[in-house]
Write a protein that holds these residues in place. Structure first.
Motif, PDB file in Angstrom:
ATOM      1  N   LEU A 100      19.867   0.057   4.832  1.00 21.91           N
ATOM      2  CA  LEU A 100      18.720   0.586   5.569  1.00 21.91           C
ATOM      3  C   LEU A 100      17.900   1.539   4.705  1.00 21.91           C
ATOM      4  N   ASN A 101      18.574   2.375   3.918  1.00 19.06           N
ATOM      5  CA  ASN A 101      17.847   3.292   3.035  1.00 19.06           C
ATOM      6  C   ASN A 101      17.007   2.518   2.018  1.00 19.06           C
ATOM      7  N   THR A 102      17.558   1.425   1.506  1.00 15.37           N
ATOM      8  CA  THR A 102      16.816   0.599   0.556  1.00 15.37           C
ATOM      9  C   THR A 102      15.585  -0.019   1.211  1.00 15.37           C
ATOM     10  N   VAL A 103      15.743  -0.519   2.434  1.00 10.26           N
ATOM     11  CA  VAL A 103      14.615  -1.108   3.161  1.00 10.26           C
ATOM     12  C   VAL A 103      13.571  -0.044   3.473  1.00 10.26           C
ATOM     13  N   TYR A 104      14.024   1.138   3.903  1.00 11.23           N
ATOM     14  CA  TYR A 104      13.093   2.225   4.220  1.00 11.23           C
ATOM     15  C   TYR A 104      12.254   2.601   2.997  1.00 11.23           C
ATOM     16  N   ILE A 105      12.913   2.788   1.882  1.00 13.04           N
ATOM     17  CA  ILE A 105      12.207   3.258   0.691  1.00 13.04           C
ATOM     18  C   ILE A 105      11.295   2.170   0.143  1.00 13.04           C
ATOM     19  N   LEU A 106      11.680   0.898   0.323  1.00 13.17           N
ATOM     20  CA  LEU A 106      10.824  -0.210  -0.103  1.00 13.17           C
ATOM     21  C   LEU A 106       9.561  -0.281   0.747  1.00 13.17           C
ATOM     22  N   ILE A 107       9.712  -0.130   2.060  1.00  9.99           N
ATOM     23  CA  ILE A 107       8.556  -0.189   2.967  1.00  9.99           C
ATOM     24  C   ILE A 107       7.580   0.940   2.672  1.00  9.99           C
ATOM     25  N   VAL A 108       8.090   2.162   2.577  1.00  9.05           N
ATOM     26  CA  VAL A 108       7.201   3.317   2.343  1.00  9.05           C
ATOM     27  C   VAL A 108       6.507   3.201   0.990  1.00  9.05           C
ATOM     28  N   SER A 109       7.249   2.795  -0.029  1.00 10.03           N
ATOM     29  CA  SER A 109       6.667   2.690  -1.372  1.00 10.03           C
ATOM     30  C   SER A 109       5.543   1.664  -1.406  1.00 10.03           C
ATOM     31  N   ILE A 110       5.768   0.486  -0.820  1.00  3.61           N
ATOM     32  CA  ILE A 110       4.750  -0.566  -0.836  1.00  3.61           C
ATOM     33  C   ILE A 110       3.536  -0.163  -0.008  1.00  3.61           C
ATOM     34  N   LEU A 111       3.769   0.483   1.143  1.00  2.88           N
ATOM     35  CA  LEU A 111       2.648   0.890   2.001  1.00  2.88           C
ATOM     36  C   LEU A 111       1.742   1.919   1.320  1.00  2.88           C
ATOM     37  N   VAL A 112       2.318   2.766   0.494  1.00  2.00           N
ATOM     38  CA  VAL A 112       1.517   3.752  -0.229  1.00  2.00           C
ATOM     39  C   VAL A 112       0.973   3.164  -1.533  1.00  2.00           C
ATOM     40  N   LEU A 113       1.796   2.371  -2.202  1.00  2.00           N
ATOM     41  CA  LEU A 113       1.453   1.863  -3.531  1.00  2.00           C
ATOM     42  C   LEU A 113       0.341   0.823  -3.497  1.00  2.00           C
ATOM     43  N   LEU A 114       0.393  -0.087  -2.535  1.00  2.00           N
ATOM     44  CA  LEU A 114      -0.561  -1.196  -2.517  1.00  2.00           C
ATOM     45  C   LEU A 114      -2.014  -0.726  -2.357  1.00  2.00           C
ATOM     46  N   PRO A 115      -2.338   0.137  -1.369  1.00  2.00           N
ATOM     47  CA  PRO A 115      -3.733   0.603  -1.279  1.00  2.00           C
ATOM     48  C   PRO A 115      -4.185   1.401  -2.505  1.00  2.00           C
ATOM     49  N   LEU A 116      -3.297   2.259  -3.035  1.00  2.00           N
ATOM     50  CA  LEU A 116      -3.666   3.062  -4.193  1.00  2.00           C
ATOM     51  C   LEU A 116      -3.921   2.192  -5.421  1.00  2.00           C
ATOM     52  N   GLY A 117      -2.983   1.305  -5.720  1.00  2.00           N
ATOM     53  CA  GLY A 117      -3.107   0.479  -6.923  1.00  2.00           C
ATOM     54  C   GLY A 117      -4.269  -0.492  -6.847  1.00  2.00           C
ATOM     55  N   VAL A 118      -4.388  -1.198  -5.728  1.00  2.00           N
ATOM     56  CA  VAL A 118      -5.476  -2.171  -5.580  1.00  2.00           C
ATOM     57  C   VAL A 118      -6.824  -1.452  -5.520  1.00  2.00           C
ATOM     58  N   GLY A 119      -6.886  -0.339  -4.788  1.00  2.00           N
ATOM     59  CA  GLY A 119      -8.133   0.411  -4.704  1.00  2.00           C
ATOM     60  C   GLY A 119      -8.584   0.933  -6.061  1.00  2.00           C
TER      61      GLY A 119
ATOM     62  N   ALA B 298      10.644  11.647  -0.882  1.00  2.00           N
ATOM     63  CA  ALA B 298      10.415  12.098  -2.256  1.00  2.00           C
ATOM     64  C   ALA B 298      10.724  10.988  -3.252  1.00  2.00           C
ATOM     65  N   GLY B 299      11.801  10.243  -2.987  1.00  2.00           N
ATOM     66  CA  GLY B 299      12.128   9.117  -3.861  1.00  2.00           C
ATOM     67  C   GLY B 299      11.075   8.031  -3.814  1.00  2.00           C
ATOM     68  N   ALA B 300      10.561   7.741  -2.614  1.00  2.00           N
ATOM     69  CA  ALA B 300       9.540   6.708  -2.472  1.00  2.00           C
ATOM     70  C   ALA B 300       8.258   7.088  -3.205  1.00  2.00           C
ATOM     71  N   LEU B 301       7.828   8.335  -3.082  1.00  2.00           N
ATOM     72  CA  LEU B 301       6.616   8.775  -3.762  1.00  2.00           C
ATOM     73  C   LEU B 301       6.795   8.763  -5.282  1.00  2.00           C
ATOM     74  N   THR B 302       7.999   9.070  -5.741  1.00  2.00           N
ATOM     75  CA  THR B 302       8.279   8.972  -7.174  1.00  2.00           C
ATOM     76  C   THR B 302       8.170   7.531  -7.649  1.00  2.00           C
ATOM     77  N   LEU B 303       8.675   6.596  -6.857  1.00  2.00           N
ATOM     78  CA  LEU B 303       8.572   5.177  -7.206  1.00  2.00           C
ATOM     79  C   LEU B 303       7.124   4.691  -7.154  1.00  2.00           C
ATOM     80  N   VAL B 304       6.322   5.285  -6.269  1.00  5.34           N
ATOM     81  CA  VAL B 304       4.896   4.942  -6.220  1.00  5.34           C
ATOM     82  C   VAL B 304       4.231   5.284  -7.546  1.00  5.34           C
ATOM     83  N   VAL B 305       4.502   6.476  -8.057  1.00  5.35           N
ATOM     84  CA  VAL B 305       3.925   6.883  -9.342  1.00  5.35           C
ATOM     85  C   VAL B 305       4.414   5.973 -10.463  1.00  5.35           C
ATOM     86  N   MET B 306       5.674   5.579 -10.407  1.00  8.23           N
ATOM     87  CA  MET B 306       6.239   4.709 -11.437  1.00  8.23           C
ATOM     88  C   MET B 306       5.573   3.344 -11.463  1.00  8.23           C
ATOM     89  N   ASN B 307       5.309   2.774 -10.298  1.00 11.73           N
ATOM     90  CA  ASN B 307       4.840   1.393 -10.212  1.00 11.73           C
ATOM     91  C   ASN B 307       3.321   1.267 -10.101  1.00 11.73           C
TER      92      ASN B 307
END
Length: 286
Positions: free
Chosen positions: A69-88, A141-150
């Motif tokens: 569940l933690n893996t799914v949670y962090i994947l969902i949050v990371s993609i939801l933040v990462l996709l608009p930022l990166g594509v935008g 915090a982990g999800a936002l760190t992964l957002v910056v990474m990806n």
């Protein structure tokens, strides 16, 4: 003379063809060996109880449901933040930015960011997100760190796809009186959707497989939480749990079983991305 030259050329072509075939076969063989070895070592440890319970140190029961569940949670949050930022960001740099020096500077910064080791991202994420922003050790915090990474990955793949869109399509839309945003939304983005999905797949794979950055930011807890409570709490993802069981506790059977689950999740993510891609392709062809 020409016959000898043609024979030499054909021999070289066959030799290179054989070399390329050997390289392709070797790559496939390595992939099959890794997947097969992991499945052989880990399938025996899988069970319903293993997948649907949480660890209980009093009874000696080991379950990985909180880690899944933690893996799914962090994947969902990371993609939801990462996709608009990166594509935008990619759309702005390709379609709106007029200062080429700034564009080159951002591209150069993205290249440098993509080459930084993940352990450094974890250290910076711990100092900035966990301490400075007072998020403490949490999945957020982990999800936002992964957002910056990806972020560089999404930006790069999206920009490369945007550059492949023919200028004639844009010019035709402008000639019909379409606005800039309408051209981007209805013509440019649908045409480069493959690149966006590719970036998402690459980012999702890196998120699923990341452990070093999460050791500093997300923590090691195996507590079972709902989505909103879990995001703000400390939690171990599957990769972190694999590291803990293998390195700290020497439970290699459990580690291989977790590796099997990670492989299955990676396949599911790829299938979902392919499904989304086909959906938009059908929608575009209608």
């Amino acid at each position: 003379m020409k016959t000898n030259i043609e024979k030499t050329r054909k021999i070289k072509e066959r030799a290179w063809k054989i070399v390329m075939l050997i390289c392709a076969a070797l790559t496939c063989a390595i992939l099959i060996f890794i997947i097969g070895y992991v499945f052989v070592q880990g399938v025996g440890g899988l069970s319903i109880e293993f997948l649907t319970t949480k660890p209980s140190y009093l009874s000696g029961n080991i379950g990985i449901l909180p880690d899944i569940l933690n893996t799914v949670y962090i994947l969902i949050v990371s993609i939801l933040v990462l996709l608009p930022l990166g594509v935008g960001a990619a759309i702005y740099l390709s379609e709106y930015a007029t200062n080429h020096r700034i564009v080159k500077l951002v591209d150069y910064a993205a290249e440098i960011l993509s080459g930084i080791p993940s352990i450094i991202y974890g250290l910076v994420g711990m100092l900035f997100f966990c301490q400075f922003l007072n998020m403490k050790t949490s999945l957020l915090a982990g999800a936002l760190t992964l957002v910056v990474m990806n972020l560089p990955t999404i930006m790069r793949t999206t920009r490369e796809s945007l550059l492949t869109v023919q200028k004639g399509l844009r010019e035709g839309a402008y000639a019909l009186g379409a606005s800039k945003w309408r051209v981007v939304r209805t013509i440019v983005i649908p045409e480069c959707l493959d690149g966006i999905i590719t970036g998402c797949i690459l980012s999702a794979g890196r998120i699923l497989g990341e452990s070093a950055a999460l050791l500093f930011t997300a923590g090691f807890a195996h507590t079972l939480h709902g989505f909103f409570d879990g995001i703000t709490s400390s939690g171990a993802t599957l990769t972190v749990a694999l590291y803990v069981y293998a390195k700290e506790q020497g439970e290699f059977q459990i580690a291989f079983s977790i590796a099997v689950i990670l492989l299955i999740l990676a396949v599911i993510v790829n299938l979902c991305a392919v499904g989304v891609k086909r959906h938009f392709q059908k929608k575009k062809s209608i």
